[in-house]
Design a protein around this motif. Structure first.
Motif, mmCIF file in Angstrom:
data_model
loop_
_atom_site.group_PDB
_atom_site.id
_atom_site.type_symbol
_atom_site.label_atom_id
_atom_site.label_comp_id
_atom_site.label_asym_id
_atom_site.label_seq_id
_atom_site.Cartn_x
_atom_site.Cartn_y
_atom_site.Cartn_z
ATOM 1 N N CYS A 1 26.901 -0.135 -0.344
ATOM 2 C CA CYS A 1 25.587 -0.779 -0.385
ATOM 3 C C CYS A 1 25.342 -1.410 -1.751
ATOM 4 O O CYS A 1 25.901 -0.977 -2.754
ATOM 5 N N ASP B 1 17.990 -1.028 -1.245
ATOM 6 C CA ASP B 1 19.020 -1.824 -0.594
ATOM 7 C C ASP B 1 18.416 -3.187 -0.245
ATOM 8 O O ASP B 1 17.308 -3.242 0.311
ATOM 9 N N TRP C 1 26.219 1.916 -4.227
ATOM 10 C CA TRP C 1 26.161 3.162 -3.460
ATOM 11 C C TRP C 1 27.192 3.125 -2.340
ATOM 12 O O TRP C 1 27.387 2.084 -1.718
ATOM 13 N N THR C 2 27.813 4.245 -2.069
ATOM 14 C CA THR C 2 28.617 4.407 -0.862
ATOM 15 C C THR C 2 27.919 5.474 -0.045
ATOM 16 O O THR C 2 27.794 6.625 -0.484
ATOM 17 N N THR C 3 27.413 5.058 1.111
ATOM 18 C CA THR C 3 26.624 5.966 1.937
ATOM 19 C C THR C 3 27.204 6.015 3.349
ATOM 20 O O THR C 3 28.253 5.439 3.615
ATOM 21 N N HIS C 4 26.484 6.626 4.226
ATOM 22 C CA HIS C 4 26.876 6.751 5.631
ATOM 23 C C HIS C 4 26.979 5.404 6.343
ATOM 24 O O HIS C 4 27.599 5.315 7.394
ATOM 25 N N TRP D 1 18.696 5.345 3.070
ATOM 26 C CA TRP D 1 18.619 6.482 2.154
ATOM 27 C C TRP D 1 19.996 6.677 1.524
ATOM 28 O O TRP D 1 20.981 6.119 1.983
ATOM 29 N N SER D 2 20.077 7.460 0.470
ATOM 30 C CA SER D 2 21.339 7.627 -0.253
ATOM 31 C C SER D 2 22.340 8.524 0.471
ATOM 32 O O SER D 2 23.476 8.655 0.035
ATOM 33 N N ASN D 3 21.928 9.133 1.549
ATOM 34 C CA ASN D 3 22.842 9.894 2.396
ATOM 35 C C ASN D 3 22.378 9.757 3.847
ATOM 36 O O ASN D 3 21.283 9.270 4.099
#
Length: 171
Positions: free
Chosen positions: A155, A123, A148-151, A35-37
């Motif tokens: 990505c 992803d 994306w930069t996520t947890h 997920w994005s977060n």
């Protein structure tokens, strides 16, 4: 109010009383991996997420809570058309639920709403989602790195698209 029904599922609009069930989905580490977060640590975070889903205008958003036996177990829909996404609590994986919900959603979007196309940003490590989308006719339109930069870090993205005509001619 729009409801989509399948053999086992009801896809319906989000309600405030979905908070606890949706928090179970959005705090599920396995479900939130791509997920994005990251997983929601606080109920207040899920409350804000759910409120935005409830308040979003239908002309730009067509989002549904996926329910099984009356319990919210995920979401399927377009937060901002034409991009859509889905998530299910991980204990529901492997039962055909995502496929069943996606089929109902695509029929609704293309047959009833008349949307021209839908897109997804996935992803490339999310093999399950990519397989599900391919089985329903989505085709890859491109890839990008570092989107994306996520947890879980930086990505990449696989972009997919399904056109209305492709869906209607296939089924």
């Amino acid at each position: 109010m729009t409801e989509l029904r399948t053999q086992r599922l009801v896809l319906r609009r989000a309600r405030a009383e979905d908070l606890a069930a949706m928090h179970a989905v959005l705090s599920d580490e396995q479900a939130m991996r791509y997920w994005s977060n990251g997983p929601h640590a606080e109920l207040a975070e899920t409350e804000r997420w759910l409120a935005s889903m409830i308040e979003s205008p239908r002309e730009v958003s067509d989002d549904f809570v996926v329910t099984l036996d009356g319990e919210a177990i995920g979401k399927m829909g377009a937060w901002r058309l034409p991009e859509f996404g889905f998530i299910l609590r991980s204990d529901q994986w492997g039962r055909g639920i995502a496929s069943e919900a996606l089929r109902a959603f695509l029929d609704y979007m293309f047959r009833e709403r008349g949307v021209d196309f839908l897109v997804a940003d996935t992803d490339p490590r999310n093999a399950g989602a990519l397989q599900l989308l391919a089985r329903h006719g989505f085709v890859e339109t491109g890839r990008a790195t570092g989107t994306w930069t996520t947890h879980i870090g930086v990505c990449d993205s696989v972009y997919l698209r399904l056109d209305r005509e492709s869906w209607l001619s296939a089924g």
